[in-house]
Scaffold this active site. Structure first.
Site, mmCIF file in Angstrom:
data_model
loop_
_atom_site.group_PDB
_atom_site.id
_atom_site.type_symbol
_atom_site.label_atom_id
_atom_site.label_comp_id
_atom_site.label_asym_id
_atom_site.label_seq_id
_atom_site.Cartn_x
_atom_site.Cartn_y
_atom_site.Cartn_z
ATOM 1 C CB SER A 182 -5.138 -6.953 -7.422
ATOM 2 O OG SER A 182 -5.214 -7.328 -8.739
ATOM 3 C CG ASP A 433 -11.773 -4.184 -11.048
ATOM 4 O OD1 ASP A 433 -11.213 -4.406 -12.149
ATOM 5 O OD2 ASP A 433 -11.384 -4.658 -9.967
ATOM 6 C CG HIS A 458 -8.175 -3.303 -9.788
ATOM 7 N ND1 HIS A 458 -8.831 -4.508 -9.683
ATOM 8 C CD2 HIS A 458 -6.863 -3.614 -9.754
ATOM 9 C CE1 HIS A 458 -7.960 -5.492 -9.587
ATOM 10 N NE2 HIS A 458 -6.753 -4.985 -9.630
#
Ligand SMILES: *[C@@H]1O[C@H](CO)[C@@H](O)[C@H](O)[C@H]1NC(C)=O
Ligand SMILES: *[C@@H]1O[C@H](CO)[C@@H](O)[C@H](O)[C@H]1NC(C)=O
Ligand SMILES: *[C@@H]1O[C@H](CO)[C@@H](O)[C@H](O)[C@H]1NC(C)=O
Ligand SMILES: *[C@@H]1O[C@H](CO)[C@@H](O)[C@H](O)[C@H]1NC(C)=O
Ligand SMILES: *[C@@H]1O[C@H](CO)[C@@H](O)[C@H](O)[C@H]1NC(C)=O
Length: 498
Positions: A182, A433, A458
């Site tokens: 991320s 995601d 994710h």
């Protein structure tokens, strides 16, 4: 509508798989204690990490007297697999916007592969998060202190800390590979670009480095969320899409608030129906992000492929039921999978992972414009730089610099640019995601590789292995390991030739 912009802030937090650390560490500058335990394979074995605090410089980029102020930056270390003399590398996780323990606990992949590589494991906390507060409890007081919270300072922190660590361990020639998921993945990728003399490669999982300026269409994030639900069931998508108007209609009723409070089984009477909207919105967005192939325990425990499960709930309800009550039932899966909630708290959420610093980052350099198209399952919305800027000015007294990230790190025409310049990077993304749409989804060169899975979510590849992992996930991790092996082999070959 008053809460709409602050609401946008909420959604753009990168919620990462949650799981509280086993033992809370205590703030002890300069010293360390054995603290965190991280789960390994199938969550059975746990390995210990030691917590250290490194005296870090406040401002790496000016030489003003106050720049040299020192704060204590937390990092975690495990050396039980490290074989320095045998050429074991150093695997560094470039921490993102929260407590580092939380990211360590949820990056079991690094722990799982450490024995194979004889690697040293290091997890570094991002400044202004967790215990790494440059101004203690006053760190978030105003722009005067928050001004030191930005990605360039964070990258420089990592560079300084890694160099100091290598010196202390007399391991100057040990190769460093950075990992991140991320925002942490964005940092890992940028670290490789800015500090190639410190890291030989970067593994960036679900890193939306192209979610800036006009590189990625602004509606793509919410379109991707909608696509997940549409793929699960067209009816499900239509029900959710239609539920917002029913909620809005209730907001105009005299006793609409009471009705919404009753329908949503709230613990306390609501102040605004918009909190019900936010509550639904969050459930759908975060569930799409963590649409993992196995049951997982995050901020909320969820079953395998939770989007499908939500849609099964919607499709299973009687035709006559309102769309809003169906949407509520689906969202309840997210908030009540444990089946232990007596009522729901829609207003005044908690921030147990210390993520709120992201609001400041979003208001300064991390400007990621997002809109909802007419085709998305959310109410259509636009994005205005002017309004966003005014909101940020009001909240923090500063104006966003929406073009700074692409100036500092690039992004436009990334394929052509990195083809001639970069090397040794993995960009992994799962198309479930919504952040994948702002990621690097195409191979750039033989050593800048995009690994894309249709059913991935994710940074699912960074999670601990489980016995229920599907083949595509096992293959993806194998491919990542093989690529890292190649980087290390090349590094040692180059070393031999000098
Ligand atoms: C910071 O706040 C916490 C919780 O309110 C308190 O326990 C701690 O003593 C404070 N630390 C400092 C340095 O003021
Ligand atoms: C390296 O050692 C010095 C001197 O003991 C210490 O101040 C510093 O924190 C150490 N570096 C790291 C990364 O722990
Ligand atoms: C949570 O689930 C349990 C079991 O299905 C149910 O009894 C309870 O009412 C649910 N909580 C809420 C707030 O809906
Ligand atoms: C969305 O729908 C509205 C109202 O029907 C229309 O005015 C607008 O042009 C549409 N926007 C797009 C991007 O299609
Ligand atoms: C990139 O190349 C690798 C082989 O090195 C391949 O496995 C992968 O599928 C390619 N990625 C894309 C998005 O085509």
């Amino acid at each position: 509508m008053a809460s709409f912009s602050s609401y946008i802030f909420l959604i753009i937090l990168f919620i990462i798989s949650v799981g509280a650390s086993e033992i809370k560490s205590i703030y002890l500058p300069g010293t360390y204690q054995s603290s965190l335990l991280v789960k390994k394979h199938d969550e059975k074995t746990k390995i210990p990490f030691k917590t250290h605090y490194f005296p870090q410089i406040l401002d790496h980029f000016t030489f003003l007297p106050k720049s040299s102020k020192v704060f204590y930056q937390k990092y975690l270390i495990n050396d039980q697999y490290w074989h320095k003399e045998g050429g074991g590398p150093i695997f560094v996780y470039t921490g993102n916007e929260g407590n580092i323990d939380w990211f360590a606990v949820n990056t079991g992949f690094m722990v799982d592969i450490a024995p194979k590589f004889n690697a040293l494991l290091v997890f570094i906390e991002h400044r202004f998060y967790g215990d790494s507060m440059p101004f203690g409890n006053n760190s978030y007081k105003s722009a005067k202190t928050l001004g030191y919270l930005n990605s360039q300072q964070a990258l420089a922190d990592y560079a300084v800390l890694i160099r100091s660590l290598k010196q202390n361990l007399s391991s100057d020639s040990s190769p460093v590979v950075v990992f991140g998921g991320s925002y942490g993945g964005m940092l890992a990728a940028w670290f490789r670009l800015k500090y190639p003399h410190i890291a030989i490669g970067a593994v960036a999982s679900s890193a939306p480095i192209l979610q800036f300026d006009k590189i990625t269409p602004w509606s793509s994030f919410y379109d991707a969320v909608s696509q997940d639900f549409k793929d699960a069931s067209l009816n499900c998508y239509k029900v959710i899409k239609g539920s917002w108007a029913e909620l809005d209609a209730l907001s105009t009723h005299d006793d609409g608030l009471i009705e919404v409070s009753k329908l949503f089984r709230t613990c306390k009477a609501l102040h605004s129906v918009y909190s019900a909207r936010d509550w639904l919105w969050e459930a759908f967005v975060y569930t799409a992000m963590v649409n993992y192939p196995t049951e997982a325990n995050f901020m909320m425990p969820l079953p395998a492929y939770p989007v499908e499960e939500m849609c099964k709930i919607i499709d299973g309800l009687p035709k006559g039921a309102s769309k809003l009550s169906k949407a509520f039932a689906a969202a309840s899966l997210y908030y009540n999978y444990t089946q232990t909630e007596k009522c729901f708290n829609l207003e005044g959420g908690t921030d147990s992972h210390g993520l709120h610093g992201w609001d400041w980052q979003a208001c300064t350099e991390m400007v990621m414009p997002m809109t909802c198209s007419n085709e998305s399952m959310f109410p259509p919305s636009s994005f205005s730089h002017k309004e966003f800027s005014q909101d940020c000015k009001k909240q923090y007294g500063v104006k966003p610099r929406p073009h700074w990230i692409t100036t500092e790190f690039g992004g436009y025409r990334i394929e052509q640019v990195l083809k001639r310049f970069g090397s040794n990077m993995i960009f992994s993304n799962g198309m479930q995601d919504p952040w994948s749409r702002g990621g690097v989804l195409k191979n750039i060169s033989s050593s800048i590789v995009a690994l894309v899975t249709q059913k991935g979510a994710h940074h699912v590849d960074f999670r601990s292995e489980t016995k229920n992992d599907p083949d595509w996930l096992i293959m993806q991790r194998k491919q990542e390991v093989a690529i890292i092996e190649k980087w290390l082999e090349e590094y040692y070959n180059d070393l031999k030739q000098n």
